[in-house]
Scaffold this motif. Structure first.
Motif, PDB file in Angstrom:
ATOM      1  N   THR A 181      40.419  49.095  35.697  1.00 46.67           N
ATOM      2  CA  THR A 181      41.580  48.526  35.008  1.00 46.67           C
ATOM      3  C   THR A 181      42.560  47.895  35.997  1.00 46.67           C
ATOM      4  O   THR A 181      43.318  47.008  35.639  1.00 46.67           O
ATOM      5  CB  THR A 181      42.331  49.620  34.224  1.00 46.67           C
ATOM      6  OG1 THR A 181      42.797  50.621  35.160  1.00 46.67           O
ATOM      7  CG2 THR A 181      41.423  50.285  33.191  1.00 46.67           C
ATOM      8  N   HIS A 182      42.574  48.384  37.238  1.00 43.95           N
ATOM      9  CA  HIS A 182      43.523  47.918  38.247  1.00 43.95           C
ATOM     10  C   HIS A 182      42.771  47.621  39.532  1.00 43.95           C
ATOM     11  O   HIS A 182      42.064  48.486  40.054  1.00 43.95           O
ATOM     12  CB  HIS A 182      44.587  48.980  38.525  1.00 43.95           C
ATOM     13  CG  HIS A 182      45.525  49.202  37.378  1.00 43.95           C
ATOM     14  ND1 HIS A 182      45.112  49.774  36.188  1.00 43.95           N
ATOM     15  CD2 HIS A 182      46.848  48.929  37.236  1.00 43.95           C
ATOM     16  CE1 HIS A 182      46.156  49.839  35.357  1.00 43.95           C
ATOM     17  NE2 HIS A 182      47.225  49.337  35.969  1.00 43.95           N
ATOM     18  N   LYS A 195      45.212  32.123  42.543  1.00 41.44           N
ATOM     19  CA  LYS A 195      45.612  31.740  41.180  1.00 41.44           C
ATOM     20  C   LYS A 195      44.437  31.819  40.210  1.00 41.44           C
ATOM     21  O   LYS A 195      44.588  32.200  39.048  1.00 41.44           O
ATOM     22  CB  LYS A 195      46.220  30.339  41.180  1.00 41.44           C
ATOM     23  CG  LYS A 195      47.597  30.348  41.813  1.00 41.44           C
ATOM     24  CD  LYS A 195      48.262  28.981  41.798  1.00 41.44           C
ATOM     25  CE  LYS A 195      49.595  29.058  42.482  1.00 41.44           C
ATOM     26  NZ  LYS A 195      50.731  28.857  41.561  1.00 41.44           N
ATOM     27  N   GLU A 219      43.887  35.381  39.384  1.00 45.72           N
ATOM     28  CA  GLU A 219      44.933  35.858  38.480  1.00 45.72           C
ATOM     29  C   GLU A 219      44.692  35.395  37.043  1.00 45.72           C
ATOM     30  O   GLU A 219      44.807  36.166  36.092  1.00 45.72           O
ATOM     31  CB  GLU A 219      46.312  35.384  38.969  1.00 45.72           C
ATOM     32  CG  GLU A 219      46.778  36.155  40.198  1.00 45.72           C
ATOM     33  CD  GLU A 219      47.985  35.532  40.894  1.00 45.72           C
ATOM     34  OE1 GLU A 219      48.572  36.204  41.756  1.00 45.72           O
ATOM     35  OE2 GLU A 219      48.334  34.361  40.572  1.00 45.72           O
ATOM     36  N   TYR A 220      44.313  34.114  36.899  1.00 49.95           N
ATOM     37  CA  TYR A 220      44.075  33.546  35.567  1.00 49.95           C
ATOM     38  C   TYR A 220      42.958  34.297  34.844  1.00 49.95           C
ATOM     39  O   TYR A 220      43.100  34.752  33.713  1.00 49.95           O
ATOM     40  CB  TYR A 220      43.728  32.062  35.699  1.00 49.95           C
ATOM     41  CG  TYR A 220      43.286  31.396  34.414  1.00 49.95           C
ATOM     42  CD1 TYR A 220      44.215  30.797  33.557  1.00 49.95           C
ATOM     43  CD2 TYR A 220      41.944  31.362  34.053  1.00 49.95           C
ATOM     44  CE1 TYR A 220      43.806  30.184  32.382  1.00 49.95           C
ATOM     45  CE2 TYR A 220      41.526  30.755  32.878  1.00 49.95           C
ATOM     46  CZ  TYR A 220      42.459  30.174  32.046  1.00 49.95           C
ATOM     47  OH  TYR A 220      42.056  29.582  30.885  1.00 49.95           O
ATOM     48  N   ALA A 276      41.476  37.240  35.659  1.00 47.93           N
ATOM     49  CA  ALA A 276      41.702  38.686  35.504  1.00 47.93           C
ATOM     50  C   ALA A 276      42.667  38.954  34.347  1.00 47.93           C
ATOM     51  O   ALA A 276      42.443  39.854  33.529  1.00 47.93           O
ATOM     52  CB  ALA A 276      42.244  39.281  36.802  1.00 47.93           C
ATOM     53  N   ARG A 277      43.733  38.139  34.265  1.00 45.80           N
ATOM     54  CA  ARG A 277      44.718  38.345  33.196  1.00 45.80           C
ATOM     55  C   ARG A 277      44.054  38.200  31.827  1.00 45.80           C
ATOM     56  O   ARG A 277      44.248  39.027  30.941  1.00 45.80           O
ATOM     57  CB  ARG A 277      45.861  37.338  33.342  1.00 45.80           C
ATOM     58  CG  ARG A 277      47.002  37.571  32.366  1.00 45.80           C
ATOM     59  CD  ARG A 277      48.219  36.691  32.692  1.00 45.80           C
ATOM     60  NE  ARG A 277      47.952  35.276  32.503  1.00 45.80           N
ATOM     61  CZ  ARG A 277      47.907  34.373  33.480  1.00 45.80           C
ATOM     62  NH1 ARG A 277      48.106  34.729  34.738  1.00 45.80           N
ATOM     63  NH2 ARG A 277      47.657  33.107  33.226  1.00 45.80           N
ATOM     64  N   HIS A 278      43.207  37.153  31.670  1.00 41.10           N
ATOM     65  CA  HIS A 278      42.551  36.958  30.379  1.00 41.10           C
ATOM     66  C   HIS A 278      41.503  38.018  30.099  1.00 41.10           C
ATOM     67  O   HIS A 278      41.118  38.223  28.951  1.00 41.10           O
ATOM     68  CB  HIS A 278      41.924  35.558  30.305  1.00 41.10           C
ATOM     69  CG  HIS A 278      42.940  34.491  30.033  1.00 41.10           C
ATOM     70  ND1 HIS A 278      43.693  33.906  31.029  1.00 41.10           N
ATOM     71  CD2 HIS A 278      43.370  33.934  28.876  1.00 41.10           C
ATOM     72  CE1 HIS A 278      44.516  33.025  30.501  1.00 41.10           C
ATOM     73  NE2 HIS A 278      44.339  33.019  29.195  1.00 41.10           N
ATOM     74  N   GLY A 301      42.118  41.100  30.803  1.00 41.54           N
ATOM     75  CA  GLY A 301      42.878  42.334  30.601  1.00 41.54           C
ATOM     76  C   GLY A 301      42.905  43.257  31.809  1.00 41.54           C
ATOM     77  O   GLY A 301      42.996  44.475  31.667  1.00 41.54           O
ATOM     78  N   GLU A 313      44.664  44.309  35.557  1.00 40.30           N
ATOM     79  CA  GLU A 313      45.792  44.187  36.497  1.00 40.30           C
ATOM     80  C   GLU A 313      45.251  43.896  37.892  1.00 40.30           C
ATOM     81  O   GLU A 313      44.312  44.578  38.328  1.00 40.30           O
ATOM     82  CB  GLU A 313      46.557  45.516  36.575  1.00 40.30           C
ATOM     83  CG  GLU A 313      47.479  45.796  35.425  1.00 40.30           C
ATOM     84  CD  GLU A 313      48.644  44.823  35.387  1.00 40.30           C
ATOM     85  OE1 GLU A 313      49.223  44.540  36.461  1.00 40.30           O
ATOM     86  OE2 GLU A 313      48.939  44.331  34.276  1.00 40.30           O
ATOM     87  N   THR A 314      45.861  42.968  38.604  1.00 41.95           N
ATOM     88  CA  THR A 314      45.389  42.711  39.968  1.00 41.95           C
ATOM     89  C   THR A 314      46.547  42.614  40.951  1.00 41.95           C
ATOM     90  O   THR A 314      47.646  42.174  40.599  1.00 41.95           O
ATOM     91  CB  THR A 314      44.613  41.375  40.076  1.00 41.95           C
ATOM     92  OG1 THR A 314      45.407  40.346  39.484  1.00 41.95           O
ATOM     93  CG2 THR A 314      43.271  41.442  39.412  1.00 41.95           C
ATOM     94  N   THR A 315      46.291  43.051  42.179  1.00 36.80           N
ATOM     95  CA  THR A 315      47.156  42.748  43.314  1.00 36.80           C
ATOM     96  C   THR A 315      46.269  42.024  44.316  1.00 36.80           C
ATOM     97  O   THR A 315      45.194  42.532  44.669  1.00 36.80           O
ATOM     98  CB  THR A 315      47.688  44.035  43.971  1.00 36.80           C
ATOM     99  OG1 THR A 315      48.409  44.781  42.994  1.00 36.80           O
ATOM    100  CG2 THR A 315      48.603  43.702  45.150  1.00 36.80           C
TER     101      THR A 315
END
Lengths: 494, 494
Positions: free
Chosen positions: A279-280, A304, A307-308, A310-312, A314, A316-318
């Motif tokens: 999840t993370h 970017k 991020e795009y 991973a966000r879609h 669901g 969380e990323t660092t």
């Protein structure tokens, strides 16, 4: 109808069938002109290339010989009766052609391509065509669709926790074996971290190869779940989990072509992490002149895209950028890297400082995912767990749970020192070159093969002084590596 | 050092080497992980894929087995001692990677790629990557450089004449066997026309396959020169001439991928014609809904590309657009097409009118190249030579000179009529479908296999009436074709 005969010939990764040249009415040459045949029987089906045999000692008239790979994939016993037919190209190749023509594909189309690839219906040539067409242009929605399609065709792991942490490095830096330090740290803290790693494909060493020096890594999903329930973490080989079978097939073509586009990388990594139930996620992007990512601009673009997608999906990323200017640690190769990792966990004074520091930074970011921990305390907490020996204790529990390796493989008995041609300072070390020299020595299949770096950048060296030592368990391997290092050592002295 | 053993296994088109899995110190698996090996001995060298054998009856410890293809390419006798090494990817792959990244390549770079491809140093996957990258974008100067590079690596034929005429159709229309009518016409007129043709690759029939029904087509350059000196013309198979070996390799990948870009087509055709010593060329571009070129705009774009490249290569061209809306003639397949061609040359009343008309148009354009003939008289002169029987006589001389086939192959003994599902008029016939059905029946390897079209577009048919007849010499072939035609006959009745 032809009778299946298993032939002791392994043509990995291709399925190969063997037929007598002059037989069966419709001539074998006519089939061969078609290159690929479909073999069906008892509800099973594979596609295979056809080799023609001119000796009925090897295969006789009413038989079809299957190489090891084809026999395993078909899954029928010897003597089973099968039919052959001309293989029809998969219908989804039409979408590949459209992609070659410059079209943007929709979700359903990408999904059809990926399903056929996962089912081994594409030849390496066809997969190459798809990948190169995608390398030409791929939109972010296409990358997302590719990721979703790759998740859809694989297995899924699930964990009974709202917080399942993971880390991933995009690779390319020899010796960068942080997972084996990071995972025990976060496990010691109490986070759930069911880490699956890959074996090396073209690199000299994957995390699974290094972990295997210490413990069993080929675990079933059940074994993995039991270990995670007890220890909070595991360091298993992901290959057995079938998390992204399409990606495994794609990689088998990307690597020899050295295709490494951001879009494929993002889809590959995120799909595997989603399938593994994370999840993370902390993603490490090393940036350097011989790394996979060579400029800050490129690093930002890649971040970017991660991020795009991973966000879609669901997740969380660092995402962090790290120093990818030279190899990390001293050793490159399974036994050597295991030595470095354990030296860090044991807080030994000669443990590689760069490996230790990089692992602490990553572990710190992972610990920040813990809502219980005050913001900004991740690094300090990681340092505390490492320095106190709690991380080492967690690693020892994980090794014991997976099954400690009773006999540790030893370092290669054939050795060769590569010497500096001049006196001066090491100004750069080529990551790609070092990886390939270690690979030539036999790593990772020869676990004791590899390179021990005796100098890193900034270090002063004298002419004739050893820059690094090559290890191998075969003199042929040592010879290959030595010759390759002789052409170009990967070191620049100025 | 390993001893060469020839294994009776034909893995065309790939080179395959066979080694015992457990042998030779440096494990065979380590080589296999590298996928491709380099085999060298006595100044010869090939690259091959490696198959691992688990039975020392097939290959023993100090041996390396070579499949037919690899054995032939290496060119050393059995028992020769060879060394193996890891195959290094050809240096020119770096240019392919740049092309994938969107760069435009220079002459020297394209030339390096083509030299490596002609020397069989690329795998099908790598060739596919190059072709797909080029399909994404290729400039006209790149297309010209590709043409020049392809000419440079092959043999050249030369003729003692300032006017050497030739014709080429870009293909895709079944039954379009005009060369065998056009060549005798221009030969009867006295022009030099040393025609080399291809065999079918994915089509059911090439001109060389049809000519082979009547005469020997595998001629040496010397035999070809002698025949041209006597008869002014020849209809030979170009495969033996090695005119554009790089193109032969490219085609082996383009066809299964069904890649058919204008740039590759132009480079392929012009390079072969330049190498064959032609100075004046008529190019036929059929345009139709199921042809290779499907719109007038596309046809014009292709014509301009042909003109650009041909002009820079110093070749005169006349480019014509023709009706590619349906198959030409009645028969599709070697024996059937030979029948149609001879019927036209013999001026038989039931000879296919469309084939006759199209051949006359092309021959007329070729005759216009003759400076002695008043402008605009080409067609009339072609008609005169055909109607008078002079073209037939020329064809008979050419057949005799090449060596008439003593036993004519016969039409397939297995036959099946595909019937109309309704009453109405034939509104369209799908060229691609008809070609594939004939191919499934076994054409061209089964010379008597193919399709005889009993109705063309515009024809009135009744429900249950035969639209065409499938012929094959094996019941398996007939079965394949019948099943394929059953899914979609290629005819639309309205």
């Amino acid at each position: 109808m032809l009778r299946v005969r298993r032939l002791p010939i392994d043509t990995y990764p291709d399925n190969t069938a063997f037929m007598l040249r002059h037989s069966n009415g419709y001539s074998a040459e006519q089939f061969q002109a078609l290159r690929k045949i479909r073999i069906t029987g008892e509800g099973r089906e594979i596609l295979a290339s056809l080799a023609l045999v001119d000796d009925d000692q090897i295969i006789s008239d009413c038989e079809i010989g299957l190489g090891e790979q084809a026999f395993r994939r078909l899954g029928l016993p010897e003597g089973a009766m099968v039919q052959i037919a001309q293989a029809r190209p998969p219908a989804s190749l039409e979408f590949v052609r459209r992609k070659i023509d410059g079209d943007t594909l929709g979700e359903a189309e990408i999904s059809a391509v990926i399903r056929d690839i996962a089912a081994h219906r594409y030849s390496p040539m066809e997969i190459g065509a798809f990948l190169v067409a995608c390398a030409g242009f791929m939109s972010t929605p296409e990358t997302l669709a590719l990721t979703e399609a790759m998740v859809a065709v694989g297995n899924h792991l699930s964990w009974d926790s709202p917080l399942v942490v993971d880390k991933h490095c995009i690779g390319g830096i020899p010796g960068n074996r942080t997972s084996m330090i990071v995972v025990p740290i976060v496990a010691a803290h109490g986070l759930i971290c069911p880490k699956t790693s890959s074996r090396a494909i073209t690199s000299p060493c994957g995390t699974a190869d290094v972990m295997e020096v210490l413990a069993k890594v080929e675990l079933t999903s059940k074994e993995m779940a039991d270990i995670v329930a007890r220890e909070g973490a595991v360091l298993a080989w992901g290959g057995r989990m079938n998390l992204s079978p399409a990606d495994d097939v794609l990689i088998s073509v990307e690597r020899p072509l050295r295709l490494d586009t951001f879009e494929q990388m993002v889809a590959s990594i995120i799909s595997k992490k989603v399938a593994a139930g994370s999840t993370h996620l902390v993603i490490d992007i090393p940036v350097g002149p011989t790394a996979k990512v060579r400029s800050q601009n490129a690093a930002v673009r890649l971040r970017k895209l991660f991020e795009y997608v991973a966000r879609h999906m669901g997740m969380e990323t660092t995402i962090i950028f790290s120093d990818g200017s030279q190899p990390i640690g001293h050793g490159v190769g399974p036994v050597l890297e295991a030595r470095d990792v354990m030296a860090v966990l044991r807080n030994e004074s000669d443990a590689p400082a760069d490996l230790r520091e990089h692992a602490l930074a990553l572990a710190g970011h992972m610990l920040e995912f813990d809502p219980e921990l005050p913001g900004g305390r991740g690094y300090a907490r990681a340092l505390e767990l490492l320095a106190s020996g709690e991380a080492l204790a967690a690693m020892e529990r994980i090794i014991a749970a997976q099954g400690a390796n009773p006999v540790k493989p030893s370092l290669g008995k054939f050795r060769h020192d590569v010497q500096s041609q001049s006196t001066g300072r090491v100004t750069s070390i080529d990551c790609e070159r070092i990886a390939r020299i270690a690979r030539h020595a036999g790593a990772p299949l020869d676990q004791g093969a590899g390179i021990d770096l005796l100098h890193k950048t900034g270090s002063a060296v004298h002419k004739g002084e050893a820059l690094y030592r090559i290890y191998a368990n075969s003199d042929i391997g040592l010879g290959f590596a030595r010759e390759f290092a002789g052409e170009n050592s990967g070191y620049v002295i100025a």
